[in-house]
Design an enzyme around this catalytic site. Structure first.
Site, PDB file in Angstrom:
ATOM      1  N   ASN A   7      -0.066  84.755  23.611  1.00  0.00           N
ATOM      2  CA  ASN A   7       0.838  84.918  24.740  1.00  0.00           C
ATOM      3  C   ASN A   7       1.510  86.283  24.579  1.00  0.00           C
ATOM      4  O   ASN A   7       2.465  86.432  23.811  1.00  0.00           O
ATOM      5  CB  ASN A   7       1.877  83.784  24.732  1.00  0.00           C
ATOM      6  CG  ASN A   7       2.822  83.863  25.915  1.00  0.00           C
ATOM      7  OD1 ASN A   7       2.786  84.807  26.705  1.00  0.00           O
ATOM      8  ND2 ASN A   7       3.679  82.866  26.041  1.00  0.00           N
ATOM      9  N   LYS A  14       3.233  86.148  21.035  1.00  0.00           N
ATOM     10  CA  LYS A  14       3.264  84.869  20.320  1.00  0.00           C
ATOM     11  C   LYS A  14       1.829  84.445  20.061  1.00  0.00           C
ATOM     12  O   LYS A  14       0.963  84.659  20.915  1.00  0.00           O
ATOM     13  CB  LYS A  14       3.918  83.799  21.196  1.00  0.00           C
ATOM     14  CG  LYS A  14       5.421  83.818  21.162  1.00  0.00           C
ATOM     15  CD  LYS A  14       5.959  82.537  21.801  1.00  0.00           C
ATOM     16  CE  LYS A  14       7.169  82.853  22.635  1.00  0.00           C
ATOM     17  NZ  LYS A  14       7.459  81.952  23.710  1.00  0.00           N
ATOM     18  N   ARG A  91      -2.759  83.422  27.537  1.00  0.00           N
ATOM     19  CA  ARG A  91      -1.904  83.027  28.651  1.00  0.00           C
ATOM     20  C   ARG A  91      -1.769  84.235  29.586  1.00  0.00           C
ATOM     21  O   ARG A  91      -1.427  85.325  29.155  1.00  0.00           O
ATOM     22  CB  ARG A  91      -0.522  82.636  28.141  1.00  0.00           C
ATOM     23  CG  ARG A  91       0.395  82.274  29.282  1.00  0.00           C
ATOM     24  CD  ARG A  91       1.830  82.301  28.858  1.00  0.00           C
ATOM     25  NE  ARG A  91       2.664  81.949  29.999  1.00  0.00           N
ATOM     26  CZ  ARG A  91       3.883  82.421  30.170  1.00  0.00           C
ATOM     27  NH1 ARG A  91       4.417  83.255  29.312  1.00  0.00           N
ATOM     28  NH2 ARG A  91       4.582  82.063  31.224  1.00  0.00           N
ATOM     29  N   HIS A 180       4.625  77.793  35.478  1.00  0.00           N
ATOM     30  CA  HIS A 180       4.670  76.684  34.512  1.00  0.00           C
ATOM     31  C   HIS A 180       3.503  75.710  34.712  1.00  0.00           C
ATOM     32  O   HIS A 180       3.570  74.551  34.288  1.00  0.00           O
ATOM     33  CB  HIS A 180       5.983  75.853  34.651  1.00  0.00           C
ATOM     34  CG  HIS A 180       7.218  76.573  34.211  1.00  0.00           C
ATOM     35  ND1 HIS A 180       8.421  76.403  34.862  1.00  0.00           N
ATOM     36  CD2 HIS A 180       7.445  77.444  33.205  1.00  0.00           C
ATOM     37  CE1 HIS A 180       9.347  77.138  34.273  1.00  0.00           C
ATOM     38  NE2 HIS A 180       8.774  77.785  33.268  1.00  0.00           N
ATOM     39  N   LEU A 209      12.290  71.563  32.543  1.00  0.00           N
ATOM     40  CA  LEU A 209      13.664  72.074  32.558  1.00  0.00           C
ATOM     41  C   LEU A 209      13.925  72.812  31.256  1.00  0.00           C
ATOM     42  O   LEU A 209      14.108  72.189  30.208  1.00  0.00           O
ATOM     43  CB  LEU A 209      14.658  70.922  32.736  1.00  0.00           C
ATOM     44  CG  LEU A 209      14.340  69.900  33.855  1.00  0.00           C
ATOM     45  CD1 LEU A 209      15.391  68.796  33.883  1.00  0.00           C
ATOM     46  CD2 LEU A 209      14.242  70.584  35.217  1.00  0.00           C
ATOM     47  N   GLY A 212      13.899  78.753  31.919  1.00  0.00           N
ATOM     48  CA  GLY A 212      13.343  78.785  33.272  1.00  0.00           C
ATOM     49  C   GLY A 212      12.953  77.360  33.622  1.00  0.00           C
ATOM     50  O   GLY A 212      12.472  76.636  32.756  1.00  0.00           O
ATOM     51  N   ARG A 241      18.926  82.452  36.337  1.00  0.00           N
ATOM     52  CA  ARG A 241      18.396  82.712  37.683  1.00  0.00           C
ATOM     53  C   ARG A 241      19.062  81.780  38.698  1.00  0.00           C
ATOM     54  O   ARG A 241      19.329  80.615  38.390  1.00  0.00           O
ATOM     55  CB  ARG A 241      16.893  82.488  37.730  1.00  0.00           C
ATOM     56  CG  ARG A 241      16.096  83.474  36.921  1.00  0.00           C
ATOM     57  CD  ARG A 241      14.597  83.265  37.144  1.00  0.00           C
ATOM     58  NE  ARG A 241      13.839  83.796  36.047  1.00  0.00           N
ATOM     59  CZ  ARG A 241      12.879  83.133  35.401  1.00  0.00           C
ATOM     60  NH1 ARG A 241      12.540  81.908  35.777  1.00  0.00           N
ATOM     61  NH2 ARG A 241      12.244  83.692  34.398  1.00  0.00           N
ATOM     62  N   ASP A 283      22.957  78.531  27.980  1.00  0.00           N
ATOM     63  CA  ASP A 283      22.440  77.483  27.099  1.00  0.00           C
ATOM     64  C   ASP A 283      23.164  76.165  27.369  1.00  0.00           C
ATOM     65  O   ASP A 283      24.394  76.099  27.310  1.00  0.00           O
ATOM     66  CB  ASP A 283      22.623  77.916  25.636  1.00  0.00           C
ATOM     67  CG  ASP A 283      21.842  77.035  24.693  1.00  0.00           C
ATOM     68  OD1 ASP A 283      21.993  75.792  24.767  1.00  0.00           O
ATOM     69  OD2 ASP A 283      21.080  77.574  23.879  1.00  0.00           O
ATOM     70  N   ARG A 285      23.489  73.595  25.642  1.00  0.00           N
ATOM     71  CA  ARG A 285      24.294  73.083  24.533  1.00  0.00           C
ATOM     72  C   ARG A 285      25.713  73.616  24.628  1.00  0.00           C
ATOM     73  O   ARG A 285      26.685  72.892  24.411  1.00  0.00           O
ATOM     74  CB  ARG A 285      23.673  73.492  23.188  1.00  0.00           C
ATOM     75  CG  ARG A 285      22.431  72.708  22.859  1.00  0.00           C
ATOM     76  CD  ARG A 285      21.624  73.365  21.778  1.00  0.00           C
ATOM     77  NE  ARG A 285      20.979  74.580  22.261  1.00  0.00           N
ATOM     78  CZ  ARG A 285      19.946  75.159  21.667  1.00  0.00           C
ATOM     79  NH1 ARG A 285      19.465  74.668  20.568  1.00  0.00           N
ATOM     80  NH2 ARG A 285      19.397  76.248  22.179  1.00  0.00           N
ATOM     81  N   GLY A 331      12.876  72.617  27.004  1.00  0.00           N
ATOM     82  CA  GLY A 331      14.103  72.615  26.182  1.00  0.00           C
ATOM     83  C   GLY A 331      15.191  71.666  26.644  1.00  0.00           C
ATOM     84  O   GLY A 331      15.690  70.848  25.851  1.00  0.00           O
ATOM     85  N   GLU A 334      13.709  67.901  27.267  1.00  0.00           N
ATOM     86  CA  GLU A 334      13.355  67.158  26.058  1.00  0.00           C
ATOM     87  C   GLU A 334      14.570  66.802  25.206  1.00  0.00           C
ATOM     88  O   GLU A 334      14.520  65.878  24.400  1.00  0.00           O
ATOM     89  CB  GLU A 334      12.379  67.989  25.198  1.00  0.00           C
ATOM     90  CG  GLU A 334      11.016  68.137  25.840  1.00  0.00           C
ATOM     91  CD  GLU A 334      10.155  69.194  25.143  1.00  0.00           C
ATOM     92  OE1 GLU A 334      10.322  69.420  23.937  1.00  0.00           O
ATOM     93  OE2 GLU A 334       9.310  69.799  25.838  1.00  0.00           O
ATOM     94  N   GLU A 384       2.148  73.881  25.743  1.00  0.00           N
ATOM     95  CA  GLU A 384       1.309  74.795  26.520  1.00  0.00           C
ATOM     96  C   GLU A 384       0.188  75.384  25.669  1.00  0.00           C
ATOM     97  O   GLU A 384      -0.920  75.588  26.162  1.00  0.00           O
ATOM     98  CB  GLU A 384       2.191  75.901  27.131  1.00  0.00           C
ATOM     99  CG  GLU A 384       3.047  75.356  28.273  1.00  0.00           C
ATOM    100  CD  GLU A 384       4.239  76.215  28.618  1.00  0.00           C
ATOM    101  OE1 GLU A 384       5.234  76.159  27.871  1.00  0.00           O
ATOM    102  OE2 GLU A 384       4.197  76.941  29.620  1.00  0.00           O
TER     103      GLU A 384
HETATM  104  P1  ADP Z   1      12.016  78.772  27.874  1.00  0.00           P
HETATM  105  O1  ADP Z   1      10.660  78.404  27.315  1.00  0.00           O
HETATM  106  O2  ADP Z   1      12.096  78.715  29.369  1.00  0.00           O
HETATM  107  O3  ADP Z   1      12.625  79.997  27.294  1.00  0.00           O
HETATM  108  P2  ADP Z   1      12.862  76.327  26.596  1.00  0.00           P
HETATM  109  O4  ADP Z   1      12.006  75.335  27.270  1.00  0.00           O
HETATM  110  O5  ADP Z   1      12.599  76.646  25.177  1.00  0.00           O
HETATM  111  O6  ADP Z   1      13.011  77.633  27.449  1.00  0.00           O
HETATM  112  O7  ADP Z   1      14.373  75.803  26.733  1.00  0.00           O
HETATM  113  C1  ADP Z   1      15.422  76.517  26.162  1.00  0.00           C
HETATM  114  C2  ADP Z   1      16.716  75.871  26.603  1.00  0.00           C
HETATM  115  O8  ADP Z   1      16.731  74.499  26.226  1.00  0.00           O
HETATM  116  C3  ADP Z   1      17.951  76.460  25.966  1.00  0.00           C
HETATM  117  O9  ADP Z   1      18.415  77.580  26.659  1.00  0.00           O
HETATM  118  C4  ADP Z   1      18.926  75.311  26.053  1.00  0.00           C
HETATM  119  O10 ADP Z   1      19.628  75.413  27.282  1.00  0.00           O
HETATM  120  C5  ADP Z   1      18.076  74.072  26.085  1.00  0.00           C
HETATM  121  N1  ADP Z   1      18.216  73.260  24.885  1.00  0.00           N
HETATM  122  C6  ADP Z   1      17.600  73.398  23.704  1.00  0.00           C
HETATM  123  N2  ADP Z   1      18.011  72.467  22.827  1.00  0.00           N
HETATM  124  C7  ADP Z   1      18.926  71.718  23.466  1.00  0.00           C
HETATM  125  C8  ADP Z   1      19.742  70.587  23.107  1.00  0.00           C
HETATM  126  N3  ADP Z   1      19.694  70.053  21.901  1.00  0.00           N
HETATM  127  N4  ADP Z   1      20.574  70.088  24.043  1.00  0.00           N
HETATM  128  C9  ADP Z   1      20.628  70.621  25.266  1.00  0.00           C
HETATM  129  N5  ADP Z   1      19.897  71.682  25.668  1.00  0.00           N
HETATM  130  C10 ADP Z   1      19.074  72.212  24.790  1.00  0.00           C
END
Ligand code: ADP
Length: 397
Positions: A7, A14, A91, A180, A209, A212, A241, A283, A285, A331, A334, A384
């Site tokens: 990627n 990556k 990718r 995606h 979710l 992005g 965004r 983020d 979190r 992220g 999950e 992916e």
């Molecule tokens: P991308 O691939 O689009 O960069 P990811 O699918 O890796 O993003 O998601 C990253 C996002 O997931 C982080 O910015 C955060 O908002 C969220 N995230 C990761 N871990 C947690 C968690 N334990 N609780 C809540 N949100 C989380």
């Protein structure tokens, strides 16, 4: 079969070496700051990660060379020689209308990918550089391109057309493409396996979710609508965004603050979303921590995000005439049980019954709806790289 998945971004790359049949990941890592001061990370299975700074990486060629050297290294290597890499899966972000599937890369395919560059000027050229770097070092190894857009090429015209003058579609290819796709394809296939039903029978809403975010309506295994559009700026509010907004806002703000379109788009892409709304962070979190301490804007950003996800779930149930399962992945999907609960709240009329105890889970394939929930809710970690490796292995055989 060992598949190297690449990627490539403009200054990063990556990689993962994996076997799609056993799903074993032999090694993975990241080349960063290509063209700057070269950082290299390599993690062989079952061994300590290797991190190196100031690795000479003026171009992607040296980055790929560093990856290949690490894979065959006498101490930390995971294969005896490069011959053990059966194929490379790349990718590629944008395949336009030319690519509805992954393809074996030929000179004609490269030319067609290059023709898609204007549709993804930040991403496709970097993907092409990654392919060329591999071709230069791996003569005779089959290469496959896997597109983020391909899975959505099954959308009907009513879903992908914008109500703009038709000539912008005909002459300029302005339409919804969606992104995606590799993730939506992977999790919907996993959903069918989890439900023990053929995907052809299922109506699924896939919620990717992350930083992005996008949602896809997948009917019988085919994407019939998705929330991202001509670019990844559309649809849900995301980390930074804005998602869908009234286009009239652009004129109003640009006139008022004397912004040109680049500045305006920078605001919409990088300073908006839950970060812009919360004034806290992109983020989730951080949003949760702030909201727990009583920060009302952080709480609003969470609510706004969940509300928009819920609206898409309802819209796509309407578009498909029902929904068998709602899938949460990436992220936020999950890991964030609070967001999942907020999305599902009030969807009981659609047959969604979230099981709060089952929802208390992270990053593991789980049915998080109650046993009698008519519409199932599934947590499915996306993968992916595995999807790219599966497509690559099939085409390389
Ligand atoms: P991308 O691939 O689009 O960069 P990811 O699918 O890796 O993003 O998601 C990253 C996002 O997931 C982080 O910015 C955060 O908002 C969220 N995230 C990761 N871990 C947690 C968690 N334990 N609780 C809540 N949100 C989380």
């Amino acid at each position: 079969m060992n598949i190297l998945v690449i990627n490539a971004g403009s200054s990063s790359l990556k990689y993962q070496l994996l076997n799609p049949e056993t799903q074993q990941v032999l090694a993975k890592g990241l080349c960063e700051r290509i063209g700057i001061d070269g950082k290299f990370t390599y993690k062989p299975e079952g061994k300590q990660a290797v991190k190196e700074a100031d690795v000479a990486m003026p171009t992607h060629n040296e980055a790929i060379k560093a990856v290949l050297d690490a894979l065959v290294d006498s101490v930390n290597g995971v294969i005896g020689s490069m011959k053990e890499i059966d194929a490379v899966g790349h990718r590629v972000v944008h395949g336009g209308e030319k690519f509805a599937k992954s393809v074996l890369i030929t000179d004609e395919v490269m030319a067609a990918i290059e023709e898609c560059n204007p549709l993804a000027p930040l991403h496709n050229p970097a993907n092409i550089i990654g392919i060329k770097a591999c071709q230069a070092l791996m003569h005779g190894t089959p290469m496959v391109a896997v597109f983020d857009t391909a899975f959505h090429q099954t959308m009907p015209a009513a879903a992908y057309m914008y109500a703009l003058p038709y000539e912008y579609y005909e002459k300029d290819k302005v339409r919804r493409y969606g992104f995606h796709g590799t993730s939506h394809k992977y999790v919907t296939q996993r959903a069918a396996a989890m439900l023990g039903r053929p995907i052809e029978e299922l109506k699924l809403v896939s919620c990717h979710l992350g930083n992005g975010s996008s949602i896809a309506a997948v009917d019988g295994g085919k994407s019939v609508d998705t929330s991202m559009g001509f670019t990844p700026l559309a649809g849900l509010p995301m980390g930074t965004r804005c998602g869908d907004i009234d286009a009239g806002i652009l004129q109003y703000l640009m006139n008022k603050y004397g912004m040109d379109i680049d500045k305006m788009l920078n605001v919409l892409n990088k300073k908006s979303g839950v970060e812009g709304l919360s004034c806290v962070s992109s983020d989730f979190r951080d949003l949760e921590t702030a909201a727990d301490k009583g920060d009302s804007k952080a709480a609003l950003a969470q609510k706004k995000f969940a509300y928009e996800v819920k609206k898409y779930v309802g819209a796509y149930a309407a578009a498909m005439g029902g929904v068998d399962a709602v899938i949460f992945t990436a992220g936020v999907g999950e890991n964030d049980k609070a967001i999942r609960a907020m999305v599902c709240e009030g969807l009981e009329y659609m047959g969604v019954q979230l099981d709060n105890a089952a929802n208390d889970v992270r990053g593991k394939e789980t049915v998080i709806s109650t046993p009698d929930s008519k519409t199932k809710v599934l947590l499915i970690p996306t993968n992916e790289e595995l999807m790219i490796a599966i497509d690559t292995a099939e085409l390389a055989k």
